[in-house]
Design an enzyme around this catalytic site. Structure first.
Site, PDB file in Angstrom:
ATOM      1  N   VAL A   1       6.179  11.085   5.554  1.00 13.63           N
ATOM      2  CA  VAL A   1       6.113  11.797   4.286  1.00 13.63           C
ATOM      3  C   VAL A   1       6.465  10.822   3.173  1.00 13.63           C
ATOM      4  O   VAL A   1       7.447  10.081   3.283  1.00 13.63           O
ATOM      5  CB  VAL A   1       7.084  12.996   4.255  1.00 13.63           C
ATOM      6  CG1 VAL A   1       6.993  13.735   2.921  1.00 13.63           C
ATOM      7  CG2 VAL A   1       6.796  13.954   5.406  1.00 13.63           C
ATOM      8  N   CYS A   2       5.649  10.791   2.130  1.00 15.29           N
ATOM      9  CA  CYS A   2       5.912   9.981   0.947  1.00 15.29           C
ATOM     10  C   CYS A   2       6.107   8.506   1.336  1.00 15.29           C
ATOM     11  O   CYS A   2       5.270   7.919   2.002  1.00 15.29           O
ATOM     12  CB  CYS A   2       7.103  10.558   0.191  1.00 15.29           C
ATOM     13  SG  CYS A   2       7.281   9.976  -1.513  1.00 15.29           S
ATOM     14  N   ALA A   3       7.224   7.913   0.926  1.00 20.71           N
ATOM     15  CA  ALA A   3       7.458   6.486   1.177  1.00 20.71           C
ATOM     16  C   ALA A   3       7.773   6.176   2.631  1.00 20.71           C
ATOM     17  O   ALA A   3       7.936   5.008   2.990  1.00 20.71           O
ATOM     18  CB  ALA A   3       8.592   5.985   0.286  1.00 20.71           C
TER      19      ALA A   3
ATOM     20  N   THR B   1       0.448   7.159   0.562  1.00 22.33           N
ATOM     21  CA  THR B   1       1.845   7.348   0.188  1.00 22.33           C
ATOM     22  C   THR B   1       1.849   7.953  -1.208  1.00 22.33           C
ATOM     23  O   THR B   1       0.788   8.319  -1.739  1.00 22.33           O
ATOM     24  CB  THR B   1       2.614   6.011   0.234  1.00 22.33           C
ATOM     25  OG1 THR B   1       4.025   6.261   0.038  1.00 22.33           O
ATOM     26  CG2 THR B   1       2.131   5.036  -0.834  1.00 22.33           C
TER      27      THR B   1
END
Length: 311
Positions: A108-110, A128
């Site tokens: 998730v995300c970074a 990302t």
């Protein structure tokens, strides 16, 4: 889901085991989207010690990474420390150990930075948070970075964009594991407006345009987004704003960054894509989004957005 039917009324196929790998500096929201039935969620850290989120909240940890095996899914949530460095001690080794025993690997995300640093994204497509896509591509040239999609599936490795996109990824995994009915029920329980597919853009039109200062322009933008199929001709917009067509066009460009016509067209295209992703026919999506005909929608899809986001 029928009125009165609860999540517990919809049978799951089987309980899946999910390991969420946390570390000091992890973002709490990225962890939270990984939780929920019908999954056995194991919160682990590189060394089994409790972690502290980026906001300072302590997270209880039940397992060390090397004590967990036979996973269905590994989830690596994001944290700005993965972008700015240094990488938390032991995290990459933990990612490699857990990934080796997992049926699929997600971030998730970074969190995609940790997967890339561990070599798990080499030769794969990934994404990302839009703010970090250029950094990910520069730092890890072996990764094919998708700058726009909210999540990317490349085989058994799935990566999502920032924060709320993790919900879309989680719902997609629920659908894979337990079917559309349960995924829809969970989305409804979470009060998610719509289940976005991976190809949906990271930033919908209202998020990337500049919020206008003038109240009448803000009202117009909100009306366009709320009902794309309504009459949003330049003359109608000017009339509702109490401005001349020329004055409206000038103010719109100054404060929003594009013409009113371009804003309307881009909102309608985004709405049509969402409708298509949710299973609407081309004709229905064109009508409900205000695009008009199916042929007009096809041409717009080939052409792409009329206005472009400012990043």
């Amino acid at each position: 889901m029928e009125p009165g039917v609860t999540l517990s009324d919809i049978p799951a196929r089987r309980t899946h085991t999910v390991a969420v790998l946390v570390y000091d500096g992890v973002r709490l929201l990225d962890v939270a989207v990984s939780m929920g039935a019908p999954y056995q969620v194991l919160v682990c850290s590189p060394d089994g010690r409790d972690a502290r989120t980026s906001g300072g909240l302590p997270l209880g940890v039940g397992y060390a990474a090397d004590s967990v095996s036979d996973l269905d899914t590994l989830v690596v949530p994001g944290g700005e420390c993965l972008v700015t460095g240094p990488t938390p001690t032991g995290l990459l080794d933990a990612v490699k150990v857990l990934a080796a025993g997992a049926g699929r690997v997600t971030s998730v995300c970074a969190g995609s930075f940790a997967l890339a640093a561990a070599g798990l994204l080499d030769g794969r497509r990934a994404t990302t948070h839009w703010r970090h896509t250029a950094t990910l591509a520069q730092r890890y040239p072996a990764v094919s970075v998708d700058e726009d999609s909210i999540y990317v599936r490349d085989g058994e490795v799935l990566t999502s964009a920032g924060v709320s996109a993790g919900i879309d990824l989680a719902l997609a995994l629920v659908e894979d594991d337990h079917g559309d009915e349960l995924a829809h029920a969970i989305a409804k329980d979470l009060v998610v407006f719509t289940r976005r597919r991976g190809t949906a853009p990271q930033m919908p039109v209202p998020a990337w345009t500049t919020r206008p200062r003038r109240p009448q322009l803000r009202t117009l933008c909100d009306e366009i987004v709320a009902d794309p199929a309504a009459d949003h001709s330049l003359a109608a917009l000017a009339r509702r704003a109490g401005l001349s067509v020329r004055h409206l066009s000038r103010l719109f460009r100054q404060e929003v960054g594009c013409s009113p016509t371009a804003f309307v067209a881009t909102v309608r295209l985004a709405a049509a894509r969402t409708l298509l992703d949710s299973g609407e026919t081309g004709a229905s999506a064109a009508r409900r989004s205000g695009m008009g005909s199916e042929e007009t929608l096809r041409r717009a899809l080939r052409r792409g957005p009329t206005a472009e986001p400012r990043r």
